[in-house]
Design a protein around this motif. Structure first.
Motif: not given
Length: 267
Positions: A126-129, A171-174, A179-182
């Protein structure tokens, strides 16, 4: 050089579940460098089970608070990667730790956890985009019941101690916003815990996070939720969400709308 790995287990009177949790850790093909338990007030010998398994224990003597206990425990671990594991969650695949650590070969990955279900709504990276397009769902992106984090990501953004729960979701949303990936992995696990229904509590937080980050919430919406609630009342069927389930989400939505209106009007 392979990154170092630590295990963080929060526990209180978990003597019934810890032996299995620790057994599954020792069965892993990749052994952790250290196991740390955070004792939040045990009286049943749980701490001894950690030390007998080769781990160490620190005590948390204040009232329990998810984020504070996690941040406290993490200050005592200096490994590159840390698996946050509940005292009632078992990793049932022998190579679970190996799979999780492999995900961090991508330097953008901030966290990885097992998937709660087979829901394909989000991708497994999962990414922010992706969040901007799909919005926030009433479900897990990352879970502190069985999630591994990169220590540097936590040092930059500790768990939010203003939240009473869902600190892992926030925390994951932030991390995604930065710009990170979960990552999510289809790992087998055991989850031996029962608790009160948190449908309203969690829905309220999802609406809160959506408003904070200007994201939409991926749900049925007020009108369709009301329709489904009435349908469940009149024609209940096996496997159908209960009327209370829809009611709790509607209540969280209504409260969000009311507080937003009150804030706008200055009341």
């Amino acid at each position: 050089m392979r990154p170092t790995l630590g295990i963080l287990i929060r526990f209180k009177n978990s003597a019934a579940t810890l032996p299995r949790v620790l057994h599954r850790l020792h069965a892993q093909t990749l052994r952790p460098h250290t196991i740390l338990g955070v004792d939040t007030g045990s009286t049943d010998g749980s701490a001894a089970l950690i030390t007998q398994a080769g781990g160490s224990v620190v005590a948390w003597t204040q009232p329990y608070h998810h984020a504070r206990v996690l941040n406290y425990g993490l200050t005592h671990l200096q490994t590159d990667l840390i698996l946050v594991l509940s005292s009632h969650t078992t990793l049932d695949d022998d190579d679970a730790l190996e799979q999780m650590c492999a995900a961090f070969e991508n330097p953008r990955v901030a966290c990885v956890s097992a998937k709660w279900d087979d829901d394909p709504y989000y991708s497994d990276a999962i990414t922010w985009d992706e969040l901007l397009v799909k919005g926030l769902k009433f479900g897990s992106i990352y879970s502190n019941s069985m999630g591994m984090i990169r220590r540097k990501a936590w040092e930059a953004v500790p768990f939010d101690e203003t939240l009473l729960t869902a600190e892992d979701y926030a925390w994951a949303i932030e991390q995604l916003r930065l710009g990170h990936i979960c990552k999510r992995l289809p790992l087998r696990f055991g989850y031996d815990r029962s608790g009160h229904d948190r449908t309203f509590e969690f829905a309220q937080l999802v609406f809160h996070f959506a408003r904070r980050y200007k994201l939409h919430v991926a749900w049925l919406g007020a009108t369709r939720s009301l329709q489904q609630m009435l349908k469940a009342l009149v024609m209940p069927r096996p496997g159908m969400p209960s009327p209370a389930f829809h009611y709790q989400r509607l209540k969280a939505w209504a409260l969000m709308r009311f507080t937003a209106a009150s804030s706008f009007s200055g009341r």
